[in-house]
Design a protein around this motif. Structure first.
Motif, PDB file in Angstrom:
ATOM      1  N   GLY A   1      45.021  31.860  46.269  1.00 25.25           N
ATOM      2  CA  GLY A   1      43.510  32.545  46.641  1.00 25.25           C
ATOM      3  C   GLY A   1      44.624  33.591  47.255  1.00 25.25           C
ATOM      4  N   GLU A   2      43.325  34.120  47.941  1.00 24.69           N
ATOM      5  CA  GLU A   2      43.249  35.244  48.718  1.00 24.69           C
ATOM      6  C   GLU A   2      44.371  36.161  49.737  1.00 24.69           C
ATOM      7  OE1 GLU A   2      39.971  36.375  50.700  1.00 24.69           O
ATOM      8  OE2 GLU A   2      38.448  36.615  48.842  1.00 24.69           O
ATOM      9  N   VAL A   3      45.773  35.377  48.253  1.00 27.20           N
ATOM     10  CA  VAL A   3      47.069  35.757  49.848  1.00 27.20           C
ATOM     11  C   VAL A   3      47.613  36.940  50.127  1.00 27.20           C
ATOM     12  CG1 VAL A   3      49.160  34.845  49.529  1.00 27.20           C
ATOM     13  CG2 VAL A   3      47.213  32.907  48.110  1.00 27.20           C
ATOM     14  N   GLU A   4      47.390  37.979  48.794  1.00 27.98           N
ATOM     15  CA  GLU A   4      47.547  39.348  49.263  1.00 27.98           C
ATOM     16  C   GLU A   4      46.503  39.686  50.307  1.00 27.98           C
ATOM     17  OE1 GLU A   4      49.914  43.326  47.417  1.00 27.98           O
ATOM     18  OE2 GLU A   4      49.182  41.301  46.389  1.00 27.98           O
ATOM     19  N   SER A   5      45.741  39.924  49.917  1.00 33.27           N
ATOM     20  CA  SER A   5      43.888  40.890  50.895  1.00 33.27           C
ATOM     21  C   SER A   5      44.182  40.038  52.228  1.00 33.27           C
ATOM     22  CB  SER A   5      42.261  40.529  50.641  1.00 33.27           C
ATOM     23  OG  SER A   5      41.896  39.203  49.922  1.00 33.27           O
ATOM     24  N   LEU A   6      45.344  38.550  52.205  1.00 32.29           N
ATOM     25  CA  LEU A   6      44.781  37.641  52.995  1.00 32.29           C
ATOM     26  C   LEU A   6      45.766  38.598  54.667  1.00 32.29           C
ATOM     27  CD1 LEU A   6      43.426  36.039  56.112  1.00 32.29           C
ATOM     28  CD2 LEU A   6      44.949  33.982  54.830  1.00 32.29           C
ATOM     29  N   SER A   7      47.578  38.719  54.195  1.00 29.21           N
ATOM     30  CA  SER A   7      48.207  38.209  54.287  1.00 29.21           C
ATOM     31  C   SER A   7      48.963  39.561  53.994  1.00 29.21           C
ATOM     32  CB  SER A   7      49.349  37.660  54.273  1.00 29.21           C
ATOM     33  OG  SER A   7      49.636  37.459  52.671  1.00 29.21           O
ATOM     34  N   GLY A   8      48.543  40.429  53.030  1.00 26.35           N
ATOM     35  CA  GLY A   8      49.549  41.753  52.983  1.00 26.35           C
ATOM     36  C   GLY A   8      50.587  41.101  51.365  1.00 26.35           C
ATOM     37  N   TYR A   9      50.901  40.108  51.629  1.00 25.88           N
ATOM     38  CA  TYR A   9      51.912  39.625  50.876  1.00 25.88           C
ATOM     39  C   TYR A   9      51.681  38.575  49.504  1.00 25.88           C
ATOM     40  CZ  TYR A   9      54.890  39.691  55.082  1.00 25.88           C
ATOM     41  OH  TYR A   9      55.614  40.156  56.072  1.00 25.88           O
ATOM     42  N   THR A  10      51.945  39.058  48.862  1.00 22.77           N
ATOM     43  CA  THR A  10      51.880  38.348  47.237  1.00 22.77           C
ATOM     44  C   THR A  10      52.432  36.773  47.558  1.00 22.77           C
ATOM     45  OG1 THR A  10      54.562  38.181  46.235  1.00 22.77           O
ATOM     46  CG2 THR A  10      52.805  40.624  46.264  1.00 22.77           C
ATOM     47  N   ALA A  11      51.687  36.057  46.267  1.00 26.56           N
ATOM     48  CA  ALA A  11      51.745  34.762  46.464  1.00 26.56           C
ATOM     49  C   ALA A  11      53.569  34.164  46.299  1.00 26.56           C
ATOM     50  CB  ALA A  11      51.068  34.223  45.545  1.00 26.56           C
ATOM     51  N   ARG A  12      54.233  35.659  44.867  1.00 23.65           N
ATOM     52  CA  ARG A  12      55.742  35.177  44.575  1.00 23.65           C
ATOM     53  C   ARG A  12      56.277  35.607  45.860  1.00 23.65           C
ATOM     54  NH1 ARG A  12      57.952  36.791  39.798  1.00 23.65           N
ATOM     55  NH2 ARG A  12      59.993  36.496  39.312  1.00 23.65           N
ATOM     56  N   GLU A  13      56.573  36.007  47.018  1.00 27.66           N
ATOM     57  CA  GLU A  13      56.697  36.417  48.114  1.00 27.66           C
ATOM     58  C   GLU A  13      56.858  35.227  49.146  1.00 27.66           C
ATOM     59  OE1 GLU A  13      57.297  40.974  49.336  1.00 27.66           O
ATOM     60  OE2 GLU A  13      54.907  39.861  48.922  1.00 27.66           O
ATOM     61  N   LEU A  14      55.960  34.256  48.849  1.00 29.38           N
ATOM     62  CA  LEU A  14      55.425  33.190  49.714  1.00 29.38           C
ATOM     63  C   LEU A  14      56.009  32.284  48.889  1.00 29.38           C
ATOM     64  CD1 LEU A  14      51.921  33.842  50.910  1.00 29.38           C
ATOM     65  CD2 LEU A  14      53.346  33.940  52.908  1.00 29.38           C
ATOM     66  N   GLU A  15      55.827  31.806  48.170  1.00 32.80           N
ATOM     67  CA  GLU A  15      56.444  30.796  47.513  1.00 32.80           C
ATOM     68  C   GLU A  15      58.099  30.947  47.072  1.00 32.80           C
ATOM     69  OE1 GLU A  15      52.758  29.339  44.405  1.00 32.80           O
ATOM     70  OE2 GLU A  15      54.009  31.238  44.117  1.00 32.80           O
ATOM     71  N   ARG A  16      59.196  31.849  46.861  1.00 31.86           N
ATOM     72  CA  ARG A  16      59.924  31.832  47.127  1.00 31.86           C
ATOM     73  C   ARG A  16      60.363  31.733  48.261  1.00 31.86           C
ATOM     74  NH1 ARG A  16      61.942  36.206  42.197  1.00 31.86           N
ATOM     75  NH2 ARG A  16      61.107  35.135  40.471  1.00 31.86           N
ATOM     76  N   ASN A  17      59.911  32.245  49.484  1.00 31.65           N
ATOM     77  CA  ASN A  17      60.376  32.039  50.892  1.00 31.65           C
ATOM     78  C   ASN A  17      61.452  32.567  50.480  1.00 31.65           C
ATOM     79  OD1 ASN A  17      60.820  28.215  50.728  1.00 31.65           O
ATOM     80  ND2 ASN A  17      59.422  29.570  50.796  1.00 31.65           N
ATOM     81  N   GLU A  18      60.812  34.187  49.672  1.00 29.53           N
ATOM     82  CA  GLU A  18      60.805  35.572  50.696  1.00 29.53           C
ATOM     83  C   GLU A  18      60.798  35.581  52.427  1.00 29.53           C
ATOM     84  OE1 GLU A  18      59.915  38.291  47.440  1.00 29.53           O
ATOM     85  OE2 GLU A  18      61.196  36.826  46.220  1.00 29.53           O
ATOM     86  N   VAL A  19      59.719  35.420  52.112  1.00 23.95           N
ATOM     87  CA  VAL A  19      59.263  35.844  53.647  1.00 23.95           C
ATOM     88  C   VAL A  19      58.279  34.427  53.911  1.00 23.95           C
ATOM     89  CG1 VAL A  19      56.713  36.131  54.728  1.00 23.95           C
ATOM     90  CG2 VAL A  19      57.737  37.823  52.980  1.00 23.95           C
ATOM     91  N   LYS A  20      58.598  33.833  55.464  1.00 23.96           N
ATOM     92  CA  LYS A  20      58.112  32.086  55.144  1.00 23.96           C
ATOM     93  C   LYS A  20      57.055  32.737  57.044  1.00 23.96           C
ATOM     94  CE  LYS A  20      63.161  30.380  55.220  1.00 23.96           C
ATOM     95  NZ  LYS A  20      63.589  29.596  55.516  1.00 23.96           N
ATOM     96  N   TRP A  21      55.395  31.824  56.161  1.00 24.36           N
ATOM     97  CA  TRP A  21      54.801  32.083  57.114  1.00 24.36           C
ATOM     98  C   TRP A  21      54.847  31.243  58.589  1.00 24.36           C
ATOM     99  CZ3 TRP A  21      50.049  32.985  55.507  1.00 24.36           C
ATOM    100  CH2 TRP A  21      49.226  33.146  55.918  1.00 24.36           C
ATOM    101  N   GLY A  22      55.398  30.275  59.473  1.00 24.70           N
ATOM    102  CA  GLY A  22      55.740  30.059  60.465  1.00 24.70           C
ATOM    103  C   GLY A  22      56.128  31.589  61.214  1.00 24.70           C
ATOM    104  N   GLU A  23      57.384  32.062  60.478  1.00 27.25           N
ATOM    105  CA  GLU A  23      58.256  32.714  60.917  1.00 27.25           C
ATOM    106  C   GLU A  23      58.251  34.165  61.154  1.00 27.25           C
ATOM    107  OE1 GLU A  23      62.807  33.744  59.261  1.00 27.25           O
ATOM    108  OE2 GLU A  23      62.870  32.221  60.280  1.00 27.25           O
ATOM    109  N   SER A  24      57.270  34.783  59.843  1.00 25.42           N
ATOM    110  CA  SER A  24      56.876  35.958  59.242  1.00 25.42           C
ATOM    111  C   SER A  24      55.846  36.832  59.527  1.00 25.42           C
ATOM    112  CB  SER A  24      58.023  36.538  58.049  1.00 25.42           C
ATOM    113  OG  SER A  24      59.461  36.662  58.310  1.00 25.42           O
ATOM    114  N   VAL A  25      55.197  35.488  59.492  1.00 25.51           N
ATOM    115  CA  VAL A  25      53.586  35.644  59.146  1.00 25.51           C
ATOM    116  C   VAL A  25      52.874  35.205  60.738  1.00 25.51           C
ATOM    117  CG1 VAL A  25      51.668  35.450  58.216  1.00 25.51           C
ATOM    118  CG2 VAL A  25      53.641  35.468  56.891  1.00 25.51           C
ATOM    119  N   VAL A  26      52.998  34.308  61.451  1.00 25.99           N
ATOM    120  CA  VAL A  26      52.166  34.006  62.198  1.00 25.99           C
ATOM    121  C   VAL A  26      52.824  35.252  63.432  1.00 25.99           C
ATOM    122  CG1 VAL A  26      51.666  31.868  64.120  1.00 25.99           C
ATOM    123  CG2 VAL A  26      52.189  31.317  61.412  1.00 25.99           C
ATOM    124  N   HIS A  27      51.773  35.136  64.662  1.00 26.63           N
ATOM    125  CA  HIS A  27      51.948  36.229  65.628  1.00 26.63           C
ATOM    126  C   HIS A  27      53.506  35.243  66.382  1.00 26.63           C
ATOM    127  CE1 HIS A  27      51.660  38.766  69.401  1.00 26.63           C
ATOM    128  NE2 HIS A  27      51.332  39.827  68.017  1.00 26.63           N
TER     129      HIS A  27
END
Length: 583
Positions: A162-188
């Motif tokens: 879906g609108e992964v990059e427009s929502l978070s600024g990160y690509t789906a690839r970065e999130l799926e490879r856990n280069e960026v973790k949602w609960g650690e790096s994205v959640v305030h």
């Protein structure tokens, strides 16, 4: 299904057996590839069964022709002269199944089973493809992202769409490879612990959750998001994986903050008013109510804010509310009467005064509802009183007029003329009294009225002797036709009474209304403020109520009426503030 075989008798025997084996089968036969292709052109089939060795083109050539038009149509090569080479070529060409002819009828049961399996497999594949397409379309159109993640505090994502990059600024690839973790790096950071606890508590309750929290995007922008999901793959009662949906609600949060601020400010604006007051958004949403509204209506402030005006206004529906707001004057006040129903079911007649006001860059509707119960009661009492008085006056007046006619038959006397005029004046007084009391300050249904035609009709209803009228007006206005006629007829009577039997009257058009002018003796400037007062008249035969009725009708419509000198030295009455039907 279509069975193509060079042996027609064998084809018919196979067809009969298949139709007995499964009542879903409807078999059509063809002796060669050419007729098989012709049959396909004429009808839709779910499966083809074909021999290999046939006159003209063989079964593989038939398969290639079919595959060029429909790559997925089930095609079973059912042959007695096959070989490993033929089977290999058939598989390469995309055959669905390959079956050797054998002795006995058991082979037909196997064939029937292979056909049923092939057709069902194609149907399931179509269904799966369609569902996948719909899901992808849904995801592509969702204002947010769907995900699957592990249920641990840093929520590493397994899949995101879906609108992964427009929502978070990160690509789906970065999130799926856990280069960026949602609960650690994205959640305030300030929301991480509370969000985790809220989701786990909800999962323990019913396996689902809804939560709103802040995120920090790749470019360090803070956003508010709303997330809804469920737990799956439970082990010992705790879900190991989450699936859900996340969408941006930053604008909604901003609007909520503005609404809270606006309600506080609007509340401060209207709280000092004694009458019930409301502030509405232009879509009819109640932004604020004052203390008087809470006390009068019996609802809490929160209840009233959650309602719409037509929820308690029994004379108004949603369409009428929208129309009232759309037609509200930008530089005036809209006034109408209606009835409010309190929480306890009490009905209160009110007069609503509404206007558009600018406030902090927005345009809102300020509505003030004045309780007119006392006025309504006085109007009813006055009407009852006037009816009683008119009844008690009319009976003796009718008796007196009857005796007067008898007296005229017996003798001719100038004194009887004075009596007749006195009777006429008394009758006029009774009529005007009833007009004032029964009409009051109310008007009926407002509709489009042809002003010129109304003038002509009213002139016919007035005793005008040799007086004349000239109509120079061509417009349609919004008015109560009965009350408008009452206004015009009284202006005509006034002109004849004060201007004489041969007075000339002109009804002309103004940009915002009309005027009635005559060439009579006019009205002195010092008397112009008095002429609209009840009972005031300078004519010996006048009742003094005609112009009072004119002003009352104008006021009831929200118009105004003034008097001045006409072009020819007579009186001119201007009625302004009318709404054209074309506006």
């Amino acid at each position: 299904m279509l069975h193509v075989d060079g042996d027609p008798e064998f084809s018919e025997a196979v067809g009969r057996f298949l139709e007995r084996e499964d009542d879903r089968f409807d078999v059509t036969t063809a002796p060669d590839v050419s007729e098989g292709l012709a049959s396909l052109a004429e009808r839709d089939v779910d499966c083809i069964v074909s021999d290999y060795d046939m006159p003209g083109r063989d079964g593989l050539e038939f398969l290639e022709a079919v595959r060029s038009d429909d790559p997925d149509l089930p095609f079973i090569l059912y042959t007695g002269k096959g070989s490993e080479a033929v089977a290999s070529d058939a598989i390469s060409a995309g055959v669905t199944d390959y079956l050797q002819k054998e002795r006995g009828t058991d082979q037909y049961a196997i064939l029937a089973n292979r056909i049923a399996n092939a057709v069902e497999a194609r149907r399931y594949q179509r269904l799966f493809t369609e569902r996948t397409r719909r899901l992808e379309t849904l995801i592509d159109n969702l204002p947010g992202m769907v995900y699957r993640c592990r249920n641990v505090p840093d929520w590493p994502m397994e899949t995101v769409e879906g609108e992964v990059e427009s929502l978070s600024g990160y690509t789906a690839r970065e999130l799926e490879r856990n280069e960026v973790k949602w609960g650690e790096s994205v959640v305030h950071p300030a929301d991480q612990a509370e969000t985790w606890e809220t989701i786990q508590d909800s999962l323990s309750a019913d396996g689902t959750f809804e939560v709103t929290y802040r995120i920090v995007t790749a470019d360090r922008t803070t956003k508010w998001v709303w997330e809804r999901g469920r737990g799956i793959d439970e082990a010992d009662g705790d879900p190991e994986t989450l699936e859900g949906f996340i969408t941006d609600v930053t604008e909604q949060k901003r609007r909520e903050r503005e609404l809270r601020r606006a309600r506080e400010e609007y509340g401060a604006l209207i709280n000092g008013m004694n009458d019930t007051a409301w502030v509405l958004d232009i879509d009819g949403t109640i932004l604020a109510v004052n203390d008087a509204a809470v006390e009068t209506m019996g609802y809490s402030r929160e209840e009233l804010r959650s309602m719409r005006p037509h929820d308690f206004d029994i004379g108004l529906d949603e369409a009428e509310l929208s129309e009232l707001i759309e037609t509200m004057p930008t530089d005036g006040i809209q006034v109408f009467e209606t009835v409010h129903e309190t929480k306890d079911g009490e009905r209160i007649p009110v007069e609503i005064s509404s206007s558009l006001i600018p406030y902090h860059g927005d345009t809102v509707v300020l509505s003030i509802a004045r309780d007119i119960s006392d006025r309504k009661e006085r109007e009813e009492q006055l009407e009852r009183f006037a009816s009683i008085v008119s009844h008690d006056l009319r009976n003796p007046l009718n008796v007196a007029q009857g005796h007067l006619e008898s007296a005229r038959e017996e003798r001719d006397s100038e004194h009887l003329e004075h009596v007749a005029r006195a009777h006429e004046r008394m009758a006029a007084l009774v009529d005007d009294l009833l007009a004032l009391s029964r009409a009051g300050a109310r008007i009926g249904d407002v509709e489009s009225v042809d002003l010129g035609a109304t003038v002509d009709h009213c002139w016919q209803n007035v005793a005008t002797a040799n007086a004349t009228v000239r109509t120079d007006i061509d417009r349609t206005v919004r008015a109560d036709p009965t009350r408008l006629a009452q206004l015009l007829e009284n202006l005509f009577r006034n002109a004849v009474e004060h201007g004489g039997d041969e007075v000339s009257i002109t009804v002309g058009e103004r940009p915002d209304g009309f005027y009635v002018a005559d060439d009579g003796r006019g009205i002195a400037e010092q008397e112009r403020e008095e002429v609209f007062r009840d009972g005031y008249s300078t004519a010996a035969e006048g009742t003094g109520f005609g112009l009072s009725i004119v002003e009352q009708v104008a006021d009831a419509h929200g118009w105004s009426v003034t008097v001045s000198d006409s072009e020819h030295g007579g009186a001119r009455f201007d009625v302004v503030g009318l709404e054209s039907a074309d506006d």
